[in-house]
Design a protein around this motif. Structure first.
Motif, PDB file in Angstrom:
ATOM      1  N   MET A   1       1.111  -1.250  -0.178  1.00  0.00           N
ATOM      2  CA  MET A   1      -0.122  -0.153   0.134  1.00  0.00           C
ATOM      3  C   MET A   1       1.396   0.885   0.083  1.00  0.00           C
ATOM      4  N   VAL A   2       0.801   2.350  -0.805  1.00  0.00           N
ATOM      5  CA  VAL A   2       1.868   3.386  -1.429  1.00  0.00           C
ATOM      6  C   VAL A   2       0.453   4.459  -1.209  1.00  0.00           C
ATOM      7  N   SER A   3       1.339   5.499  -0.557  1.00  0.00           N
ATOM      8  CA  SER A   3       0.014   7.001  -1.001  1.00  0.00           C
ATOM      9  C   SER A   3       0.947   8.020  -0.779  1.00  0.00           C
ATOM     10  N   PHE A   4       0.156   8.818  -1.682  1.00  0.00           N
ATOM     11  CA  PHE A   4       1.113  10.287  -1.903  1.00  0.00           C
ATOM     12  C   PHE A   4       0.247  11.621  -1.182  1.00  0.00           C
ATOM     13  N   ALA A   5       0.645  12.644  -0.746  1.00  0.00           N
ATOM     14  CA  ALA A   5      -0.296  13.543  -0.136  1.00  0.00           C
ATOM     15  C   ALA A   5       0.468  14.926  -0.330  1.00  0.00           C
ATOM     16  N   VAL A   6      -0.323  15.625  -0.348  1.00  0.00           N
ATOM     17  CA  VAL A   6       0.179  16.930  -0.744  1.00  0.00           C
ATOM     18  C   VAL A   6      -0.912  17.968   0.797  1.00  0.00           C
ATOM     19  N   SER A   7       0.017  18.471   1.497  1.00  0.00           N
ATOM     20  CA  SER A   7      -0.998  18.959   2.631  1.00  0.00           C
ATOM     21  C   SER A   7      -0.865  20.902   2.841  1.00  0.00           C
ATOM     22  N   TYR A   8      -1.478  21.190   3.378  1.00  0.00           N
ATOM     23  CA  TYR A   8      -1.794  22.977   3.220  1.00  0.00           C
ATOM     24  C   TYR A   8      -1.948  23.035   4.905  1.00  0.00           C
ATOM     25  N   GLU A   9      -1.312  24.164   5.488  1.00  0.00           N
ATOM     26  CA  GLU A   9      -1.365  23.737   7.360  1.00  0.00           C
ATOM     27  C   GLU A   9      -1.080  25.418   7.643  1.00  0.00           C
ATOM     28  N   MET A  10      -2.487  25.514   8.674  1.00  0.00           N
ATOM     29  CA  MET A  10      -1.181  27.415   9.095  1.00  0.00           C
ATOM     30  C   MET A  10      -1.584  26.817  10.892  1.00  0.00           C
ATOM     31  N   ASN A  11      -1.057  28.024  11.604  1.00  0.00           N
ATOM     32  CA  ASN A  11      -0.845  27.477  12.982  1.00  0.00           C
ATOM     33  C   ASN A  11      -2.525  27.739  13.140  1.00  0.00           C
ATOM     34  N   GLN A  12      -2.931  27.369  13.961  1.00  0.00           N
ATOM     35  CA  GLN A  12      -4.708  26.936  14.476  1.00  0.00           C
ATOM     36  C   GLN A  12      -4.656  27.325  15.785  1.00  0.00           C
ATOM     37  N   SER A  13      -3.094  27.801  16.276  1.00  0.00           N
ATOM     38  CA  SER A  13      -3.804  28.165  18.150  1.00  0.00           C
ATOM     39  C   SER A  13      -4.700  29.319  17.892  1.00  0.00           C
ATOM     40  N   GLU A  14      -4.189  30.302  17.066  1.00  0.00           N
ATOM     41  CA  GLU A  14      -4.401  31.802  17.212  1.00  0.00           C
ATOM     42  C   GLU A  14      -6.439  31.037  17.461  1.00  0.00           C
ATOM     43  N   ALA A  15      -6.698  30.697  16.543  1.00  0.00           N
ATOM     44  CA  ALA A  15      -8.453  30.785  16.736  1.00  0.00           C
ATOM     45  C   ALA A  15      -8.744  29.945  17.418  1.00  0.00           C
ATOM     46  N   GLN A  16      -8.134  28.605  17.785  1.00  0.00           N
ATOM     47  CA  GLN A  16      -8.370  27.887  18.793  1.00  0.00           C
ATOM     48  C   GLN A  16      -8.861  28.582  20.543  1.00  0.00           C
ATOM     49  N   ILE A  17      -7.543  29.688  20.531  1.00  0.00           N
ATOM     50  CA  ILE A  17      -7.367  30.422  21.462  1.00  0.00           C
ATOM     51  C   ILE A  17      -8.713  31.530  21.810  1.00  0.00           C
ATOM     52  N   GLN A  18      -9.189  31.545  20.487  1.00  0.00           N
ATOM     53  CA  GLN A  18     -10.391  32.731  20.508  1.00  0.00           C
ATOM     54  C   GLN A  18     -11.723  31.530  20.133  1.00  0.00           C
ATOM     55  N   THR A  19     -11.904  30.529  20.214  1.00  0.00           N
ATOM     56  CA  THR A  19     -12.837  29.565  20.394  1.00  0.00           C
ATOM     57  C   THR A  19     -12.784  29.040  21.555  1.00  0.00           C
ATOM     58  N   ASP A  20     -11.709  28.987  22.433  1.00  0.00           N
ATOM     59  CA  ASP A  20     -11.901  28.761  23.672  1.00  0.00           C
ATOM     60  C   ASP A  20     -12.443  29.827  24.121  1.00  0.00           C
TER      61      ASP A  20
END
Length: 960
Positions: free
Chosen positions: A471-490
């Motif tokens: 089983m093989v896989s290939f992926a391209v993922s995009y991310e950003m720092n979600q800590s600020e959004a998490q703090i605002q949600t909290d």
């Protein structure tokens, strides 16, 4: 009928004395003194026999050679004398550095083969080639070391190269490869042949190809470094450290002259500096030119021997092992498109397609300020790398990572133990490749950090390549720092959760006031928890819907990239919030259902007898006059109408579900939930379909649910209920026409009152009189319908005194609790008579209560204060007198589905979303949502009908 079946036979199945006949696709026997050829598709003569005639296949004739000429020429057609012996194939052989000569210069066959020595002395420096058929110039290291073509001790011969005695040479390396997943360490034939020579040639001569080959062998050993053994990476590090004086390339301290760039360095925290200190010097957009939208990855490729092959763009699927269309493969490099591909590949296909491993140094291309094309090195995180026998690239703490540069897709070379021409014992495959793009925080122009490619390898022990797969896989993922959004949600969750506590306390206080109790007991705490569950569910719902719509709008609508979607692993908190919202809302919904199924309700009949009738007295034989009986059919009629409106809603649930499903699946709003930059509602079948974002799926579906529900509410309120039918208002009108009021208690001392007393005095009339009454009312020729004179107010919220409630319960208990002879006899006649007396007593009591007959249980009518309406509670406690609050909004619908549309709608949305998040299917979610609506509607109708019959003393047989 004849079959068209043939047996399957392969050349390998034919054995030594048969060949594979390609015309028959089957094995055929060879002739006398013949055996199968090396290719298996023809026959050749056995050793000691020469070929007399042959056209391939079976048409070969062999003849035995005479005793004095037992050898056979290389072409197999002639016999010849071999003075220095025969090979296993019956040909003449010669010692090392001698070539075999069977014909003279003009082509005449010699009677005896000659072995001519190649002159390895100065001026000639010749030696036999690999085939032993001609003399060629010997390898240059032989000439440099020994001034001849011999490499005698104490010089070192390794890998076909000759080196001086080991003063100043790198240490002897271990030609072993560790396959940690299988627990196997084997001696590699490729390493045994090339490791030491590549290290020596790289060290002594700065041979570029040798340095690259040494680096490749280190990469094949997973870049792993060990303090206990000197393997390929140990030799590379030895040379790397020892050549610090030669300088670096492009001012990169980890890239030495003549050496490949394999490592970034092992300083603690270096990985975080490489990945997060510098921004990539260009920006990206979702909607722009091809240059701004695509990631232009380019790789320098090398073969295992260290030769540079070419520059290769990753477009076209260079790193994607799974086959697919060109369009879908190239979609991996469209900025903002989360790409995932996985499949199973047969080991036999891997051995065929990747017989020679290719090594890659990956870069990201961009335009410099002066128009010059530049490359940014892409670091590699090898999850299989070991440092002193410990995996260091595990976990999310990048300060412990050791970044590398070079990687490969498939290694079928290092796992060969003895013979490079044979099948490998073990192969190593890049089973999981992920390119990670990290957006710079607070950017407004699509600035990213340098990409990172993460590679995980799988070791496969070759047993049966035809049946084995990987089983093989290939992926391209995009991310950003979600800590600020998490703090605002909290923060939002904390603030709104605190407000929910206060609101629930107010509800509990209002509930205590309405129940007529001031004691804080276990029931009060339990009621507070139920109120808090509903309010906290609303908090979670508001936060999740706001989050979903936020990501939907700001991610899909942006041109210059400023936000990126959370990764699937970062969505876990969001999914938890949705699950909490659904669980708490389900608890509130069940609480609401139980509350509505236990309300006290009674229909007050204001109709009075018209005249008297003669009636025989049973058992006495006497006829007496009595008041004319009042018809019960009006009460039955009102009871049935109430029964019908119990589950009426402000929207059409079936239309709601179908409309949401239509917009999601037919119109294509579901495509907005894909993790790509496109905001189009339609996708072609040839284009790549990105994976779903759970946040976007919830945001799209919740937004559609809310929007369609709002449109439905507006339509029913403005058009349908005004011009077609308004069942709630019509019920109030029907009560007035039927001369019946509705008295209901949702709490112990609080409830609602619908004043249905007819302004005409009687409702038991014929059609002509009924129409006349309605006409007089339409022309304002009679008094108004309101409870108070000259008012139209017919609906009230009532807060009754404790004394009033006790008297109500005392009358009702005469039916629900049998006493005396009625309990002992328990006959249907007694039950019927008891029910009739209880009904008449309750009707008389409530009608007299409304008419202010009972001064000790009187009431007053007043308006609610604005703050009381907002808080949903009453400030005045009905101690001496009950209080009737004017109500212009038909608040009695609070004990029906109609008055709780918000709770029902949120429950439906959350149920739909939970099913969809679990199944990733809008269709299944729609079907199950409709089924649960119908199920709970059935339960509400059935149990509500039983409660109605029990509390109104109306026989259930008349409720249809």
């Amino acid at each position: 009928a004849r079959g068209f079946s043939v047996p399957l036979q392969r050349p390998a199945d034919c054995g030594a004395d048969r060949y594979f006949d390609s015309s028959r696709l089957a094995c055929a026997p060879c002739g006398a003194h013949q055996r199968q050829s090396a290719g298996g598709n023809s026959c050749v003569c056995e050793p000691g026999y020469r070929m007399v005639s042959g056209n391939g296949g079976f048409s070969v004739t062999c003849e035995k050679c005479p005793e004095n000429m037992s050898g056979v020429t290389q072409d197999g057609w002639n016999c010849i004398t071999c003075p220095k012996g025969l090979t296993s194939k019956g040909n003449c052989k010669c010692p090392i550095n001698e070539i075999l000569v069977e014909r003279s210069i003009d082509g005449i066959l010699l009677n005896e083969a000659l072995c001519i020595h190649c002159n390895g002395s100065e001026q000639s420096f010749s030696a036999s080639d690999a085939s032993g058929s001609r003399c060629v110039r010997c390898e240059n290291t032989f000439i440099q070391v020994s001034k001849s073509c011999d490499c005698n001790r104490p010089n070192i011969l390794t890998g076909g190269l000759c080196f001086l005695a080991p003063e100043g040479l790198p240490p002897k390396g271990a030609a072993t490869v560790r396959f940690t997943q299988l627990g196997i360490t084997l001696t590699s034939a490729w390493f045994l042949k090339n490791l030491q020579s590549s290290a020596f040639a790289c060290w002594l001569y700065s041979n570029l190809t040798a340095c690259q080959a040494l680096g490749n062998m280190c990469v094949m050993n997973m870049n792993s470094l060990s303090s206990s053994s000197t393997d390929a990476c140990g030799l590379f590090q030895y040379i790397f450290v020892s050549t610090a004086r030669v300088g670096v390339i492009h001012s990169i301290p980890y890239w030495r002259h003549n050496l490949p760039w394999l490592y970034y360095g092992d300083q603690p925290g270096l990985a975080s500096q490489v990945l997060e200190k510098n921004h990539f010097p260009t920006t990206f957009t979702f909607k722009g030119t091809d240059q701004d939208v695509k990631l232009k990855f380019i790789a320098a490729s090398f073969d295992a021997a260290g030769n540079f092959l070419k520059w290769q763009s990753l477009e076209g699927g260079i790193l994607q092992l799974c086959p697919d269309t060109q369009t879908k493969l190239n979609a991996a490099y469209v900025f903002g498109t989360t790409y995932q591909q996985s499949c199973k590949i047969p080991v036999s296909k891997i051995l065929t397609d990747f017989a020679n491993p290719v090594f890659y140094d990956l870069f990201l291309e961009y335009n410099g300020g002066n128009g010059q094309q530049h490359l940014w090195a892409v670091p590699v995180l090898n999850l299989n790398l070991q440092y002193n026998e410990k995996f260091v690239n595990q976990g999310s703490n990048m300060n412990n990572w050791l970044l590398t540069r070079r990687f490969f897709l498939v290694d079928t070379l290092s796992g060969k133990e003895n013979d490079l021409g044979k099948q490998p014992r073990v192969i190593r495959i890049a089973s999981k490749i992920t390119i990670s793009i990290h957006l710079v925080s607070h950017t407004q122009r699509g600035t990213i950090y340098p990409p990172l490619i993460t590679v995980a390898y799988t070791d496969v022990l070759i047993q049966n390549p035809e049946t084995q797969s990987v089983m093989v896989s290939f992926a391209v993922s995009y991310e950003m720092n979600q800590s600020e959004a998490q703090i605002q949600t909290d923060i939002a969750l904390g603030v709104l959760g605190g407000l929910a506590v206060l609101w629930s306390l107010l509800k509990t206080a209002g509930w205590k006031r309405r129940t007529g109790s001031s004691i804080i007991d276990l029931q009060t705490v339990f009621k507070f928890l139920l109120f808090y569950a509903g309010d906290l569910a609303n908090v979670f719902f508001v936060i999740t819907v706001g989050t979903g719509i936020y990501w939907l709008v700001f991610f899909k609508a942006q041109q210059f990239v400023s936000v990126l979607l959370p990764l699937p692993s970062q969505e876990e908190d969001f999914v938890t919030y949705v699950a909490c919202a659904f669980s708490l809302k389900a608890l509130q919904f069940l609480h609401l259902l139980v509350s509505q199924l236990t309300v006290d309700i009674f229909f007050i009949d204001w109709e009075r007898p018209k005249g008297k009738v003669l009636k025989a007295v049973e058992g006495e034989g006497v006829i007496k006059s009595a008041a004319a009986p009042v018809s019960i059919w009006r009460t039955y009629f009102i009871a049935n109408e109430w029964n019908e409106i119990q589950t009426v809603r402000k929207i059409n649930p079936l239309f709601q579900v179908l409309a949401v499903l239509f917009f999601l699946e037919v119109v294509g709003f579901s495509n907005l939930a894909l993790m790509d930059a496109s905001s189009s509602l339609t996708r072609s079948s040839e284009s790549y379909v990105a994976p779903w974002s759970r946040i976007l799926r919830f945001g799209v579906s919740a937004a559609l649910w809310i929007a369609i529900a709002i449109l439905q509410v507006i339509f029913f309120a403005v058009i349908y209920e005004r011009f077609v039918e308004d069942k709630i208002s019509q019920f109030v009108d029907l009560c007035c026409v039927s001369n019946i009021s509705v008295f209901l208690l949702s709490h112990n001392c609080f409830g609602h009152y619908i004043h249905g007393r007819s302004v005409h005095g009687h409702a038991d009339t014929n059609m002509e009189e009924m129409n006349m009454n309605l006409k007089r009312e339409a022309e304002n020729l009679c008094s108004q319908r309101g409870l108070l004179p000259n008012t139209d107010g017919q609906t009230f919220q009532i807060s009754i005194s404790r004394k009033m409630r006790l008297h109500y319960d005392w009358i009702h208990e005469t039916l629900t609790r049998k006493r005396g002879p009625a309990r002992l006899l328990d006959s249907s006649a007694n039950t019927f008579e008891q029910s009739t007396r209880a009904y008449n007593a309750m009707n008389k009591f409530l009608s007299s209560f409304i008419d202010h007959v009972h001064k000790e249980m009187d009431y007053i009518v007043k308006d609610k204060l604005l703050l009381e309406r907002i808080l949903g509670m009453e400030f005045m406690e009905p101690i001496e007198k009950s209080i009737f609050y004017n109500d212009e909004g038909h608040s009695f619908s609070d004990v029906l589905y109609y008055g709780n549309e918000t709770t029902l709608l949120i429950f439906d949305i959350l149920f739909f979303s939970v099913v969809d998040l679990a199944s990733q299917s809008f269709v299944l979610a729609a079907i199950l949502t409709y089924l649960q609506q119908e199920l709970f509607r059935f339960i509400r109708n059935t149990l509500g009908q039983k409660n109605l019959a029990s509390k109104t003393l109306v026989d259930q047989r008349f409720l249809i």
